[in-house]
Design a protein around this motif. Structure first.
Motif, PDB file in Angstrom:
ATOM      1  N   TRP A 281       0.840  -1.200   0.000  1.00 23.41           N
ATOM      2  CA  TRP A 281       0.000   0.000   0.000  1.00 23.41           C
ATOM      3  C   TRP A 281       0.875   1.250   0.000  1.00 23.41           C
ATOM      4  O   TRP A 281       0.647   2.175  -0.765  1.00 23.41           O
TER       5      TRP A 281
ATOM      6  N   LEU B 299     -20.612   8.385  -1.209  1.00 22.19           N
ATOM      7  CA  LEU B 299     -19.638   9.156  -1.976  1.00 22.19           C
ATOM      8  C   LEU B 299     -18.215   9.028  -1.444  1.00 22.19           C
ATOM      9  O   LEU B 299     -17.989   8.874  -0.247  1.00 22.19           O
ATOM     10  N   ASP B 300     -17.286   9.125  -2.361  1.00 17.85           N
ATOM     11  CA  ASP B 300     -15.876   9.342  -2.048  1.00 17.85           C
ATOM     12  C   ASP B 300     -15.528  10.640  -2.778  1.00 17.85           C
ATOM     13  O   ASP B 300     -15.490  10.672  -4.002  1.00 17.85           O
TER      14      ASP B 300
ATOM     15  N   ALA C  48     -12.313   3.552  13.987  1.00 22.15           N
ATOM     16  CA  ALA C  48     -11.863   2.257  14.490  1.00 22.15           C
ATOM     17  C   ALA C  48     -11.302   2.450  15.900  1.00 22.15           C
ATOM     18  O   ALA C  48     -11.174   3.568  16.402  1.00 22.15           O
TER      19      ALA C  48
ATOM     20  N   ARG D 128     -17.277   3.137  -3.419  1.00 22.09           N
ATOM     21  CA  ARG D 128     -18.113   4.338  -3.379  1.00 22.09           C
ATOM     22  C   ARG D 128     -18.094   5.019  -4.737  1.00 22.09           C
ATOM     23  O   ARG D 128     -17.184   4.815  -5.535  1.00 22.09           O
TER      24      ARG D 128
ATOM     25  N   TYR E 117      -1.711  -4.376  13.523  1.00 21.10           N
ATOM     26  CA  TYR E 117      -2.547  -4.794  12.409  1.00 21.10           C
ATOM     27  C   TYR E 117      -2.375  -3.923  11.170  1.00 21.10           C
ATOM     28  O   TYR E 117      -2.913  -4.215  10.116  1.00 21.10           O
ATOM     29  N   MET E 118      -1.597  -2.817  11.281  1.00 18.22           N
ATOM     30  CA  MET E 118      -1.503  -1.900  10.138  1.00 18.22           C
ATOM     31  C   MET E 118      -0.937  -2.577   8.877  1.00 18.22           C
ATOM     32  O   MET E 118      -1.478  -2.371   7.791  1.00 18.22           O
TER      33      MET E 118
ATOM     34  N   HIS F 169     -16.557  13.865  13.834  1.00 13.38           N
ATOM     35  CA  HIS F 169     -17.404  14.279  12.703  1.00 13.38           C
ATOM     36  C   HIS F 169     -17.910  15.713  12.795  1.00 13.38           C
ATOM     37  O   HIS F 169     -18.317  16.293  11.788  1.00 13.38           O
TER      38      HIS F 169
ATOM     39  N   LEU G 282     -11.980  12.375   0.624  1.00 14.90           N
ATOM     40  CA  LEU G 282     -12.572  12.346   1.958  1.00 14.90           C
ATOM     41  C   LEU G 282     -13.960  11.734   1.927  1.00 14.90           C
ATOM     42  O   LEU G 282     -14.644  11.777   0.899  1.00 14.90           O
ATOM     43  N   TYR G 283     -14.324  11.133   3.028  1.00 17.37           N
ATOM     44  CA  TYR G 283     -15.692  10.637   3.218  1.00 17.37           C
ATOM     45  C   TYR G 283     -15.945  10.399   4.704  1.00 17.37           C
ATOM     46  O   TYR G 283     -14.994  10.241   5.471  1.00 17.37           O
ATOM     47  N   PRO G 284     -17.207  10.418   5.106  1.00 18.04           N
ATOM     48  CA  PRO G 284     -17.520  10.069   6.491  1.00 18.04           C
ATOM     49  C   PRO G 284     -17.226   8.586   6.702  1.00 18.04           C
ATOM     50  O   PRO G 284     -17.486   7.773   5.819  1.00 18.04           O
ATOM     51  N   ALA G 285     -16.650   8.234   7.841  1.00 17.78           N
ATOM     52  CA  ALA G 285     -16.346   6.830   8.133  1.00 17.78           C
ATOM     53  C   ALA G 285     -16.360   6.631   9.641  1.00 17.78           C
ATOM     54  O   ALA G 285     -16.015   7.537  10.396  1.00 17.78           O
ATOM     55  N   ALA G 286     -16.768   5.460  10.056  1.00 22.67           N
ATOM     56  CA  ALA G 286     -16.786   5.164  11.488  1.00 22.67           C
ATOM     57  C   ALA G 286     -15.352   5.089  11.998  1.00 22.67           C
ATOM     58  O   ALA G 286     -14.440   4.685  11.273  1.00 22.67           O
TER      59      ALA G 286
ATOM     60  N   PRO H 261     -20.162  16.145   7.722  1.00 22.38           N
ATOM     61  CA  PRO H 261     -21.047  15.053   8.137  1.00 22.38           C
ATOM     62  C   PRO H 261     -22.117  15.627   9.072  1.00 22.38           C
ATOM     63  O   PRO H 261     -21.814  16.485   9.901  1.00 22.38           O
TER      64      PRO H 261
ATOM     65  N   ARG I  25      -3.731  -4.601   7.477  1.00 22.45           N
ATOM     66  CA  ARG I  25      -4.710  -3.681   6.872  1.00 22.45           C
ATOM     67  C   ARG I  25      -4.203  -3.198   5.511  1.00 22.45           C
ATOM     68  O   ARG I  25      -4.937  -3.191   4.529  1.00 22.45           O
ATOM     69  N   ASP I  26      -2.940  -2.799   5.471  1.00 22.29           N
ATOM     70  CA  ASP I  26      -2.361  -2.292   4.225  1.00 22.29           C
ATOM     71  C   ASP I  26      -2.372  -3.360   3.129  1.00 22.29           C
ATOM     72  O   ASP I  26      -2.702  -3.067   1.977  1.00 22.29           O
TER      73      ASP I  26
ATOM     74  N   PRO J  62       0.049   0.165  15.859  1.00 24.74           N
ATOM     75  CA  PRO J  62      -0.842  -0.985  15.783  1.00 24.74           C
ATOM     76  C   PRO J  62      -0.247  -2.090  14.924  1.00 24.74           C
ATOM     77  O   PRO J  62       0.201  -1.848  13.806  1.00 24.74           O
TER      78      PRO J  62
ATOM     79  N   MET K 264     -26.209   8.961  10.458  1.00 25.12           N
ATOM     80  CA  MET K 264     -25.216   9.907   9.967  1.00 25.12           C
ATOM     81  C   MET K 264     -25.377  10.068   8.462  1.00 25.12           C
ATOM     82  O   MET K 264     -25.642   9.105   7.739  1.00 25.12           O
TER      83      MET K 264
ATOM     84  N   HIS L 100     -24.339   8.453   4.314  1.00 23.42           N
ATOM     85  CA  HIS L 100     -22.921   8.723   4.592  1.00 23.42           C
ATOM     86  C   HIS L 100     -21.957   7.838   3.807  1.00 23.42           C
ATOM     87  O   HIS L 100     -20.782   8.177   3.660  1.00 23.42           O
TER      88      HIS L 100
ATOM     89  N   MET M  71     -14.541  -0.445   9.087  1.00 16.50           N
ATOM     90  CA  MET M  71     -14.844   0.923   9.465  1.00 16.50           C
ATOM     91  C   MET M  71     -14.430   1.912   8.374  1.00 16.50           C
ATOM     92  O   MET M  71     -15.054   2.945   8.213  1.00 16.50           O
ATOM     93  N   GLU M  72     -13.411   1.569   7.634  1.00 13.13           N
ATOM     94  CA  GLU M  72     -13.031   2.427   6.505  1.00 13.13           C
ATOM     95  C   GLU M  72     -13.984   2.245   5.329  1.00 13.13           C
ATOM     96  O   GLU M  72     -13.874   2.948   4.335  1.00 13.13           O
TER      97      GLU M  72
ATOM     98  N   MET N 136     -10.853  -2.719  11.145  1.00  9.55           N
ATOM     99  CA  MET N 136     -10.405  -1.416  10.639  1.00  9.55           C
ATOM    100  C   MET N 136     -10.915  -1.209   9.205  1.00  9.55           C
ATOM    101  O   MET N 136     -11.427  -0.141   8.859  1.00  9.55           O
TER     102      MET N 136
END
Lengths: 242, 242
Positions: A117, B235-236, A193, B80, B14-15, A232, A187-191, B189, B18-19, B12, B207, B232, B62-63, B59
């Motif tokens: 990445w 869109l990106d 972590a 998106r 887990y990064m 947010h 950008l976008y709204p995201a929960a 948001p 995740r990547d 973290p 949201m 929410h 949530m992303e 993660m």
């Protein structure tokens, strides 16, 4: 088209009330943290029903213009921080200009081998070292954003000898003559972590705003990629399209 | 600075996982709605612990890159819709170009006297008539945004004789020779109020993403002000800063 034969059915009756109050707030006739008149007084002043006033207040709450305190009524919210991603102003600059106090805490800094990445987004070779920095930024002492910076090592030797809580854009310009010239932002709204939520003192899964920036210098070279995880309700993003 | 003496504590684990997965998804190695390997298989393939895999998956959820189906595992989310507010492409154009099917339903249309808010934002006199139009827009049949258009009446006579479910930008250009040339956009948001939530089939308070546009024509005159209330996770938003 059946809706159009009875359009009034769908026009919310509270919109003029919402507009009247929104205008009073936006124009500065009502100050931050000022208490609004009671729902009864508002319905008399605005010559409407209590129900319409209530609906308008709920709408304004959801738009983030007012907040409610139990048994004490409705209050005007402090305005969001206006952020113009097109400008090159640093966090410290635009927060200070809006009368608030910015601060930054470095959570961690490491040299790490680039993941796939990283390689893709930073334009480096897989496994080559990159800087990985996590920071937390506050406004008036309240944590509002956690950010992950991934920075090229080869053009910023000895980066960790500098104060990493300052504006990274300014640090790169002052010490390495690399000037932020172009950025791709999405950008976008995201929960949020777990890690981000914990740093921001909110529940895991709370809604946040994700902003990612790929920054390029005066040579068109990618210098760094930032991922920002905001609460947010902090920013109001403004920009101009031509 | 105590964090920096033991940086690993906060990095973290887990990064990298995740990547790795984010890269596979973004690069198209994994398709929309494809099932991911089980957590056990992933931890073997990626040579890490089940705990780190699990955290990486949460993660990514949530992303907004993956989703979970009970007892069936993890799946890659459809991407998106990429929206570049700086471009002048209409909703119909950018949705179609990304392989999805846009549609628009007019919920209501009215001539109304301008409120103070209208007067301020549209640059008209208080009480002067404006058009007030509510629309709902869908992607592949799913409602994704409710929008409220406030349009000047004097430069768009007989607007209601046209099909209002088409692109308003195109309608204004084709029929009134008013070309969208400049826009001021702001967005944040925000929770969805009752009317919007109901139209979008989600719970009140869910949201959403609020986008407001003030559009100007080739003469610099404000033609209309739009307030859009998006789900929410649709869109990106992409844009370029210079």
């Amino acid at each position: 088209m059946s809706d159009l034969t009875s359009p009034l059915q769908r026009i919310p009756k509270y919109m003029p009330i919402r507009d009247a109050l929104a205008h009073q707030i936006e124009s500065g006739q009502r100050q931050s943290n000022e208490k609004l008149p009671s729902e009864r007084v508002l319905s008399e002043t605005l010559a409407t029903t209590r129900v319409a006033v209530r609906e308008a207040l709920l709408m304004l709450e959801m738009e983030g213009l007012i907040y409610r305190l139990d048994r004490r009524g409705w209050f005007v919210r402090s305005p969001r921080i206006i952020y113009s991603p097109q400008s090159t102003k640093s966090f410290n600059q635009y927060v200070t200009e809006q009368g608030a106090l910015p601060s930054t805490e470095v959570l961690s800094m490491q040299r790490l081998p680039a993941t796939e990445w990283d390689a893709q987004h930073l334009d480096v070779d897989l496994g080559q070292d990159i800087y990985s920095i996590w920071r937390k930024r506050c406004i008036n002492g309240r944590p509002v954003v956690v950010e992950h910076l991934r920075i090229k090592t080869q053009i910023f030797p000895d980066l960790f000898t500098h104060d990493l809580s300052q504006s990274m854009t300014e640090l790169m310009a002052k010490n390495y003559q690399r000037y932020l010239t172009r950025a791709h932002i999405h950008l976008y709204p995201a929960a949020l972590a777990e890690q981000q939520a914990r740093a921001l003192h909110v529940n895991v899964g709370s809604m946040g705003l994700y902003i990612s920036r790929t920054n390029r210098d005066q040579f068109g070279v990618i210098t760094d990629v930032n991922q920002e995880y905001w609460l947010h309700d902090i920013l109001d993003l403004h920009f101009e399209a031509q």
